[in-house]
Write a protein that holds these residues in place. Structure first.
Motif, PDB file in Angstrom:
ATOM      1  N   PRO A  20      -6.283   9.265  13.521  1.00 13.92           N
ATOM      2  CA  PRO A  20      -7.025   9.905  12.424  1.00 13.92           C
ATOM      3  C   PRO A  20      -6.111  10.751  11.537  1.00 13.92           C
ATOM      4  O   PRO A  20      -5.823  11.900  11.858  1.00 13.92           O
ATOM      5  CB  PRO A  20      -8.062  10.769  13.154  1.00 13.92           C
ATOM      6  N   MET A  21      -5.670  10.179  10.436  1.00 13.44           N
ATOM      7  CA  MET A  21      -4.730  10.865   9.555  1.00 13.44           C
ATOM      8  C   MET A  21      -5.438  11.472   8.353  1.00 13.44           C
ATOM      9  O   MET A  21      -6.551  11.073   7.990  1.00 13.44           O
ATOM     10  CB  MET A  21      -3.655   9.883   9.075  1.00 13.44           C
TER      11      MET A  21
ATOM     12  N   GLN B  85      -9.452   7.879   5.715  1.00 13.27           N
ATOM     13  CA  GLN B  85      -9.970   8.476   6.941  1.00 13.27           C
ATOM     14  C   GLN B  85     -11.088   9.464   6.642  1.00 13.27           C
ATOM     15  O   GLN B  85     -12.079   9.539   7.378  1.00 13.27           O
ATOM     16  CB  GLN B  85      -8.837   9.182   7.692  1.00 13.27           C
ATOM     17  N   GLU B  86     -10.941  10.236   5.589  1.00 13.78           N
ATOM     18  CA  GLU B  86     -11.994  11.176   5.219  1.00 13.78           C
ATOM     19  C   GLU B  86     -13.293  10.435   4.945  1.00 13.78           C
ATOM     20  O   GLU B  86     -14.383  10.877   5.333  1.00 13.78           O
ATOM     21  CB  GLU B  86     -11.571  11.981   3.994  1.00 13.78           C
ATOM     22  N   GLU B  87     -13.192   9.288   4.265  1.00 12.20           N
ATOM     23  CA  GLU B  87     -14.377   8.504   3.952  1.00 12.20           C
ATOM     24  C   GLU B  87     -14.989   7.907   5.216  1.00 12.20           C
ATOM     25  O   GLU B  87     -16.212   7.863   5.368  1.00 12.20           O
ATOM     26  CB  GLU B  87     -14.027   7.385   2.962  1.00 12.20           C
TER      27      GLU B  87
ATOM     28  N   GLY C 182       0.824  -1.204   0.000  1.00  9.90           N
ATOM     29  CA  GLY C 182       0.000   0.000   0.000  1.00  9.90           C
ATOM     30  C   GLY C 182       0.854   1.248   0.000  1.00  9.90           C
ATOM     31  O   GLY C 182       0.512   2.269   0.608  1.00  9.90           O
ATOM     32  N   ALA C 183       1.990   1.179  -0.713  1.00  9.52           N
ATOM     33  CA  ALA C 183       2.984   2.256  -0.645  1.00  9.52           C
ATOM     34  C   ALA C 183       2.685   3.434  -1.564  1.00  9.52           C
ATOM     35  O   ALA C 183       3.365   4.447  -1.490  1.00  9.52           O
ATOM     36  CB  ALA C 183       4.364   1.693  -1.005  1.00  9.52           C
ATOM     37  N   SER C 184       1.676   3.329  -2.419  1.00  9.25           N
ATOM     38  CA  SER C 184       1.485   4.341  -3.453  1.00  9.25           C
ATOM     39  C   SER C 184       0.787   5.601  -2.959  1.00  9.25           C
ATOM     40  O   SER C 184       0.847   6.640  -3.606  1.00  9.25           O
ATOM     41  CB  SER C 184       0.701   3.752  -4.629  1.00  9.25           C
ATOM     42  N   LYS C 185       0.121   5.525  -1.795  1.00 14.89           N
ATOM     43  CA  LYS C 185      -0.590   6.715  -1.312  1.00 14.89           C
ATOM     44  C   LYS C 185      -0.828   6.603   0.196  1.00 14.89           C
ATOM     45  O   LYS C 185      -0.538   5.575   0.818  1.00 14.89           O
ATOM     46  CB  LYS C 185      -1.932   6.879  -2.028  1.00 14.89           C
ATOM     47  N   GLY C 186      -1.335   7.679   0.774  1.00 13.87           N
ATOM     48  CA  GLY C 186      -1.717   7.667   2.175  1.00 13.87           C
ATOM     49  C   GLY C 186      -0.569   7.409   3.123  1.00 13.87           C
ATOM     50  O   GLY C 186       0.562   7.856   2.926  1.00 13.87           O
TER      51      GLY C 186
ATOM     52  N   GLU D   5     -10.716  16.497  13.358  1.00  9.49           N
ATOM     53  CA  GLU D   5      -9.476  17.077  12.840  1.00  9.49           C
ATOM     54  C   GLU D   5      -8.521  15.954  12.453  1.00  9.49           C
ATOM     55  O   GLU D   5      -8.245  15.046  13.241  1.00  9.49           O
ATOM     56  CB  GLU D   5      -8.824  17.960  13.898  1.00  9.49           C
ATOM     57  N   LEU D   6      -8.041  15.998  11.229  1.00 10.07           N
ATOM     58  CA  LEU D   6      -7.135  14.975  10.723  1.00 10.07           C
ATOM     59  C   LEU D   6      -5.708  15.506  10.750  1.00 10.07           C
ATOM     60  O   LEU D   6      -5.441  16.641  10.372  1.00 10.07           O
ATOM     61  CB  LEU D   6      -7.530  14.584   9.290  1.00 10.07           C
ATOM     62  N   MET D   7      -4.794  14.663  11.188  1.00 10.29           N
ATOM     63  CA  MET D   7      -3.400  15.089  11.305  1.00 10.29           C
ATOM     64  C   MET D   7      -2.602  14.611  10.090  1.00 10.29           C
ATOM     65  O   MET D   7      -2.988  13.651   9.407  1.00 10.29           O
ATOM     66  CB  MET D   7      -2.783  14.518  12.583  1.00 10.29           C
TER      67      MET D   7
END
Length: 259
Positions: A210-211, A216-218, A26-30, A228-230
């Motif tokens: 919560p990043m 996390q947004e979803e 899962g290295a491509s994003k997030g 609040e997302l960090m």
């Protein structure tokens, strides 16, 4: 760990990973992508795995703009880990750099999951849909970890660490998230068993908090709450310091807010 003005990151610790083999799924994003700059060390081998070849190429381009340490090898593998072919392709990429891997002092693996369908429990009547999610998020992590550990057994002077990127929802049920909660709970137990069997191995299930990611947004959008997302880098810094210190019982589940 701190961010420098030129946007490069360094680890501020008396300990280092040393010459390391690091595998990130899962290295491509997030969160997976945010971990990459932390583990770029001289003489190390980094294997970045994701389903999206395009996103991996973008990541590779970003890495080329950084000051690359001497002797660093970065391999990008576009593979669907929900299939036997994807797991085999990833293990084959490891074998292609076998000489580099054999001299590594540390083995560090990060396993990051996907979100899955969000729906009521009773809507999941198709076993194929459920099996596909479990295969990608649970079976692949087991098979890939087993393959790496078989190829790189413990030996004097070698440190091996496996990090399962977990969630509070591995232990807390969340309506409409049966796939996600089930996979997280299964992975936590799976890696607890690994810790019991491989007593020379350090195993950690880390809940990153919560990043600021699409996932996390979803989650919060579906829950109908504001939070609040960090930045991912803030949680990544805590994780890498935790791994370097090694001050946790193998198999433990540790939350960002516990540190």
């Amino acid at each position: 760990i701190k961010a420098n003005n030129d946007n490069k990151r360094t680890i501020k610790s008396s300990k280092t990973l040393g010459r390391c083999l690091c595998i990130i799924t899962g290295a491509s994003k997030g969160f997976g992508r945010s971990l990459v700059p932390y583990i770029l060390q001289a003489g190390s081998v980094v294997l970045l795995v994701a389903r999206s070849g395009l996103l991996l190429e973008e990541l590779k381009t970003d890495l080329e703009n950084l000051t690359v340490p001497l002797g660093l090898v970065v391999n990008c593998v576009s593979a669907d880990l929900g299939t036997a072919e994807g797991v085999a392709k990833t293990l084959e990429a490891r074998l292609k750099s076998s000489l580099s891997f054999l001299i590594c002092q540390s083995i560090l693996s990060f396993f990051i999951a996907s979100l899955g369908a969000i729906s009521q429990f009773c809507s999941f009547t198709d076993p194929a849909q459920v099996n596909a999610y479990i295969s990608f998020n649970v079976s692949s992590a087991l098979a890939l970890t087993a393959g790496v550990l078989q190829a790189l057994p413990q030996r004097p002077g070698r440190k091996r660490t496996v990090v399962n990127v977990s969630s509070v929802f591995a232990h807390k049920p969340l309506p409409r998230w049966v796939l996600y909660c089930t996979a997280k709970a299964a992975r936590d137990m799976m890696f607890k068993v690994l810790a019991e069997e491989e007593t020379d191995l350090k195993v950690l299930s880390y809940s990153p908090g919560p990043m600021d990611t699409e996932m996390q947004e979803e989650i919060f959008r579906q829950m109908g709450v504001r939070h609040e997302l960090m930045p991912c880098q803030k949680s990544g810094a805590k994780l890498l310091n935790l791994v370097l210190d090694g001050d946790f019982p193998s198999g433990a589940h540790i939350d960002f807010f516990d540190l």
